[in-house]
Design an enzyme around this catalytic site. Structure first.
Site, PDB file in Angstrom:
ATOM      1  N   GLU A  60       0.829  -1.216   0.000  1.00  0.00           N
ATOM      2  CA  GLU A  60       0.000   0.000   0.000  1.00  0.00           C
ATOM      3  C   GLU A  60       0.857   1.257   0.000  1.00  0.00           C
ATOM      4  O   GLU A  60       1.881   1.328   0.664  1.00  0.00           O
ATOM      5  CB  GLU A  60      -0.943   0.016   1.205  1.00  0.00           C
ATOM      6  CG  GLU A  60      -1.971  -1.098   1.217  1.00  0.00           C
ATOM      7  CD  GLU A  60      -2.941  -1.080   0.040  1.00  0.00           C
ATOM      8  OE1 GLU A  60      -2.928  -0.102  -0.732  1.00  0.00           O
ATOM      9  OE2 GLU A  60      -3.694  -2.048  -0.112  1.00  0.00           O
ATOM     10  N   PHE A  62       1.554   5.607   0.168  1.00  0.00           N
ATOM     11  CA  PHE A  62       1.531   6.633   1.210  1.00  0.00           C
ATOM     12  C   PHE A  62       0.122   7.164   1.497  1.00  0.00           C
ATOM     13  O   PHE A  62      -0.268   7.336   2.646  1.00  0.00           O
ATOM     14  CB  PHE A  62       2.438   7.786   0.757  1.00  0.00           C
ATOM     15  CG  PHE A  62       2.671   8.843   1.775  1.00  0.00           C
ATOM     16  CD1 PHE A  62       3.499   8.606   2.865  1.00  0.00           C
ATOM     17  CD2 PHE A  62       2.089  10.097   1.651  1.00  0.00           C
ATOM     18  CE1 PHE A  62       3.739   9.594   3.816  1.00  0.00           C
ATOM     19  CE2 PHE A  62       2.323  11.092   2.592  1.00  0.00           C
ATOM     20  CZ  PHE A  62       3.143  10.844   3.672  1.00  0.00           C
ATOM     21  N   ASN A  63      -0.638   7.424   0.445  1.00  0.00           N
ATOM     22  CA  ASN A  63      -1.910   8.116   0.647  1.00  0.00           C
ATOM     23  C   ASN A  63      -3.040   7.218   1.121  1.00  0.00           C
ATOM     24  O   ASN A  63      -3.968   7.691   1.777  1.00  0.00           O
ATOM     25  CB  ASN A  63      -2.292   8.888  -0.621  1.00  0.00           C
ATOM     26  CG  ASN A  63      -1.366  10.070  -0.810  1.00  0.00           C
ATOM     27  OD1 ASN A  63      -1.439  11.044  -0.072  1.00  0.00           O
ATOM     28  ND2 ASN A  63      -0.420   9.962  -1.737  1.00  0.00           N
ATOM     29  N   PHE A 395      -3.884   9.632  -3.990  1.00  0.00           N
ATOM     30  CA  PHE A 395      -3.031  10.824  -4.069  1.00  0.00           C
ATOM     31  C   PHE A 395      -3.893  12.027  -4.481  1.00  0.00           C
ATOM     32  O   PHE A 395      -3.808  13.103  -3.885  1.00  0.00           O
ATOM     33  CB  PHE A 395      -1.909  10.565  -5.087  1.00  0.00           C
ATOM     34  CG  PHE A 395      -0.825  11.611  -5.159  1.00  0.00           C
ATOM     35  CD1 PHE A 395      -1.033  12.833  -5.790  1.00  0.00           C
ATOM     36  CD2 PHE A 395       0.428  11.377  -4.617  1.00  0.00           C
ATOM     37  CE1 PHE A 395      -0.028  13.792  -5.874  1.00  0.00           C
ATOM     38  CE2 PHE A 395       1.443  12.318  -4.684  1.00  0.00           C
ATOM     39  CZ  PHE A 395       1.208  13.526  -5.319  1.00  0.00           C
TER      40      PHE A 395
HETATM   41  N1  LIG Z   1       6.126  13.245  -6.330  1.00  0.00           N
HETATM   42  C1  LIG Z   1       5.043  12.594  -6.795  1.00  0.00           C
HETATM   43  N2  LIG Z   1       4.869  11.299  -6.465  1.00  0.00           N
HETATM   44  C2  LIG Z   1       3.768  10.682  -6.930  1.00  0.00           C
HETATM   45  C3  LIG Z   1       2.823  11.332  -7.762  1.00  0.00           C
HETATM   46  N3  LIG Z   1       1.851  10.437  -8.058  1.00  0.00           N
HETATM   47  C4  LIG Z   1       2.166   9.299  -7.434  1.00  0.00           C
HETATM   48  N4  LIG Z   1       3.323   9.420  -6.747  1.00  0.00           N
HETATM   49  C5  LIG Z   1       4.024   8.396  -5.945  1.00  0.00           C
HETATM   50  O1  LIG Z   1       3.309   7.183  -6.050  1.00  0.00           O
HETATM   51  C6  LIG Z   1       2.625   6.888  -4.841  1.00  0.00           C
HETATM   52  C7  LIG Z   1       1.214   6.461  -5.197  1.00  0.00           C
HETATM   53  O2  LIG Z   1       0.656   5.698  -4.181  1.00  0.00           O
HETATM   54  P1  LIG Z   1      -0.535   6.219  -3.261  1.00  0.00           P
HETATM   55  O3  LIG Z   1      -0.005   7.312  -2.409  1.00  0.00           O
HETATM   56  O4  LIG Z   1      -1.093   5.042  -2.595  1.00  0.00           O
HETATM   57  O5  LIG Z   1      -1.669   6.814  -4.219  1.00  0.00           O
HETATM   58  P2  LIG Z   1      -2.529   6.016  -5.343  1.00  0.00           P
HETATM   59  O6  LIG Z   1      -1.858   4.714  -5.616  1.00  0.00           O
HETATM   60  O7  LIG Z   1      -2.524   6.954  -6.504  1.00  0.00           O
HETATM   61  O8  LIG Z   1      -3.891   5.824  -4.790  1.00  0.00           O
HETATM   62  C8  LIG Z   1       2.668   8.165  -4.018  1.00  0.00           C
HETATM   63  O9  LIG Z   1       2.610   7.955  -2.643  1.00  0.00           O
HETATM   64  C9  LIG Z   1       3.984   8.785  -4.486  1.00  0.00           C
HETATM   65  O10 LIG Z   1       5.067   8.179  -3.823  1.00  0.00           O
HETATM   66  C10 LIG Z   1       3.057  12.700  -8.101  1.00  0.00           C
HETATM   67  O11 LIG Z   1       2.285  13.336  -8.789  1.00  0.00           O
HETATM   68  N5  LIG Z   1       4.179  13.277  -7.587  1.00  0.00           N
HETATM   69 MG   LIG Z   2      -1.671   3.148  -4.068  1.00  0.00          MG
END
Ligand SMILES: Nc1nc2c(ncn2[C@@H]2O[C@H](COP(=O)(O)OP(=O)(O)O)[C@@H](O)[C@H]2O)c(=O)[nH]1
Ligand SMILES: [Mg+2]
Length: 435
Positions: A60, A62-63, A395
Site C-alpha cells: 500500500e 503513502f496516501n 493521491f
Molecule cells: N512526487 C510525486 N509522487 C507521486 C505522484 N503520483 C504518485 N506518486 C508516488 O506514487 C505513490 C502512489 O501511491 P498512493 O499514495 O497510494 O496513491 P494512489 O496509488 O494513486 O492511490 C505516491 O505515494 C507517491 O510516492 C506525483 O504526482 N508526484
Molecule cells: Mg496506491
C-alpha cells in the site's frame, strides 16, 4: 509457522474469551502475556497508559496509509473513553513507490512529513523511537494480525464481527530461538513480538475496542494489516477532525510556498488561501479561496497504466484536456504532478511545452525524500485556481480534501481526467467538511 504460531496457552485462553463485538468477556478470560516485566496484573493497569501500534499491508502507498491512520485514530478515540492510550506512529519506509536510489528511506519518523503538534491536538500520539524509550525495551507484547474471513460473507447478511481464527496467509513473523517473534517492524530489527495471533475482522475500526480493552492486558498492542478495518464513519466529524489534524510538516509547506511564489506567482494573500497554524480554529468558507494563477494536474501513471484501465487517459488525451482547460480558465501556466517515467515525461514536455514541475535537486531529494517531494507536489496542486486529478487515486483524493480545507469552490476541485474510450466518465464525489 502459520496457524500454529499462536502459543497453546494463549489459544486456550482466547478460546474462552474471543467473542463478537456485542459480547462481553469476563475477568476470568483475561490473560497476561507473561513474558514482560512491564505487564501489570489485571486491574492495576487502568492508570498506566497503553500503547496502540499498527502497520499496513506492505504494497500500500503513502496516501492509502494516510487513510488508514484516520481509521485507527477513530479506534483510539473509542479506547480513550475507557482508559489511557496513546497511538504509536508507525515509522515510514520501504514503500514501493519510493524508488529514488541511494537515499535512506526507512525508519522515517512522522515529523518529517506531518506536524506533530497538529496531530496531537486530535489524539495522543508518539513516535516509535519515543515508544522504545518510554516502554523500556524493543518488545511489543501482543501482535494481532488482522485478516478477513476465509469463508467471505454471506450476501445480504452484513454483520460486524471479530474472531480469533487460524492465519489465512503465510505469517510474516517467525519465532526466534528465544521464542520471540521477529518481523518487519518498520525496519527496527531489534523489535520483537511476544505473542502473535490472527484475528478475522469484518467491520469498522472501533470493533477492536472491546478486544483491546477486555481480552488482553498487554500494554503494547500492534494491529498489523490494519487496512482490514473500515472507517467508523467515513466523511463524518471524526473523520474530518483527524483529516484536518494531518497538517503537513512546516519545512515542506515552506518549500511549496516558495515555489508557488517564485515560479507560479502564487501567494496566500492574493490567492485568499490563508493558512492558520492551529487547525482547530479554522473553518472553511466554501468559495472563499481563489487560488494561484495556474491550473494544477495530478497525472498518475506507473501501476495505474500497467493494468490498461479504461479510466486512465493517454498522454495525448490528457494534454488535450489540459490545453482546453487552460483556454477556458484563461490560465497560462500548468503545474503537473506525476509519477510518470522518464520516457513519458519527455513525451509530456513535447505535448505541453508550458508545463511546470517541481524538480528537486539531489540534495533536496535527499533531504525531503520521495515522500516529502510528493507532499510538496500535493501542496502546490492544492493551491491552484483549478485542479484536475486521476480517477480513484488516493493521491488525488488527498488533494481534494486539502482544497476543501482551504475553502475552494468544489467545482474547481472534484475533477478528473477521463479515459480515451471511457463512456460514463463519472466525476469524483464532493465530500463536505463536517465540524
Ligand atoms: N512526487 C510525486 N509522487 C507521486 C505522484 N503520483 C504518485 N506518486 C508516488 O506514487 C505513490 C502512489 O501511491 P498512493 O499514495 O497510494 O496513491 P494512489 O496509488 O494513486 O492511490 C505516491 O505515494 C507517491 O510516492 C506525483 O504526482 N508526484
Ligand atoms: Mg496506491
Amino acid at each position: 509457522m502459520a496457524a500454529g504460531s499462536v502459543r497453546p496457552h494463549l489459544l486456550l485462553l482466547l478460546g474462552v474469551c474471543f467473542y463478537q463485538l456485542s459480547q462481553v468477556c469476563g475477568d476470568e478470560g483475561e490473560f497476561s502475556p507473561g513474558h514482560s516485566a512491564s505487564s501489570l496484573p489485571v486491574g492495576s493497569a487502568a492508570s498506566e497508559r497503553r500503547y496502540l501500534l499498527y502497520d499496513v499491508n506492505p504494497p500500500e502507498g503513502f496516501n492509502l496509509r494516510r487513510d488508514v491512520y484516520i481509521r485507527v485514530a477513530s479506534l483510539l478515540k473509542t479506547l480513550l473513553k475507557s482508559s489511557n492510550w496513546v497511538l504509536v506512529l508507525p515509522p515510514w519506509g520501504r514503500l514501493y513507490h519510493w524508488q529514488s536510489p541511494d537515499i535512506h528511506q526507512i525508519r522515517i519518523p512522522w515529523a518529517e512529513f506531518f506536524d506533530l503538534d497538529s496531530l496531537y491536538q486530535n489524539i495522543p500520539v508518539i513516535e516509535y523511537e519515543d515508544f522504545l524509550a518510554e516502554s523500556g525495551g524493543p518488545f511489543i507484547e501482543q501482535v494481532y494480525v488482522l485478516q478477513g474471513y476465509a469463508e467471505g460473507w454471506k450476501e445480504g447478511t452484513w454483520e460486524e464481527k471479530v474472531d480469533q481464527r487460524p492465519c489465512i496467509d503465510q505469517l510474516m513473523y517467525s519465532e526466534d530461538k528465544n521464542a520471540y517473534y521477529r518481523g518487519w517492524f518498520w525496519g527496527y530489527e531489534e523489535t520483537r513480538g511476544l505473542n502473535v495471533t490472527c484475528l478475522s475482522v469484518q467491520g469498522s475500526a472501533s470493533i477492536m475496542a472491546p478486544v483491546l480493552l477486555k481480552n488482553t492486558t498487554a500494554r503494547s498492542i500492534m494491529l498489523d494489516r490494519a487496512e482490514n478495518l473500515l472507517h467508523d464513519y467515513y466523511g463524518g466529524k471524526d473523520y474530518w477532525d483527524t483529516r484536518r489534524s494531518m497538517v503537513f510538516a512546516k519545512h515542506l509547506r515552506v518549500v511549496g510556498d516558495e515555489f508557488r511564489a517564485n515560479v507560479l506567482h502564487s501567494t496566500d494573500e492574493a490567492d485568499r488561501t490563508i493558512f492558520h497554524e492551529d487547525w482547530t480554529k479554522v473553518k472553511a468558507k466554501p468559495d472563499a479561496a481563489i487560488g494561484g494563477p495556474y491550473l494544477s494536474v495530478h497525472l498518475r501513471r506507473k501501476d495505474f497504466i500497467w493494468g490498461h484501465r479504461e479510466d486512465i487517459p493517454s498522454l495525448q488525451r490528457a494534454a488535450d484536456e489540459i490545453h482546453s482547460l487552460m483556454k477556458k480558465l484563461q490560465l497560462k501556466k500548468v503545474f503537473v504532478a506525476t509519477d510518470a517515467d522518464r520516457e513519458d515525461l519527455e513525451t509530456l514536455r513535447k505535448l505541453i511545452p508550458e508545463m511546470v514541475r517541481f524538480e528537486p535537486t539531489w540534495e533536496e531529494l535527499e533531504l525531503y525524500k520521495d515522500g516529502g517531494v510528493a507532499i510538496i507536489d500535493q501542496w502546490i496542486c492544492a493551491h491552484a485556481r483549478y485542479f484536475i486529478g486521476t480517477s480513484v487515486s488516493t493521491f488525488s483524493f488527498r488533494i481534494h480534501e486539502e482544497r476543501e480545507i482551504l475553502s475552494f469552490n468544489p467545482k474547481t476541485t472534484y475533477n478528473r481526467f477521463c479515459g480515451d474510450k471511457e463512456k460514463n466518465c463519472e466525476q469524483p464525489t464532493h465530500w463536505k467538511i463536517v465540524y
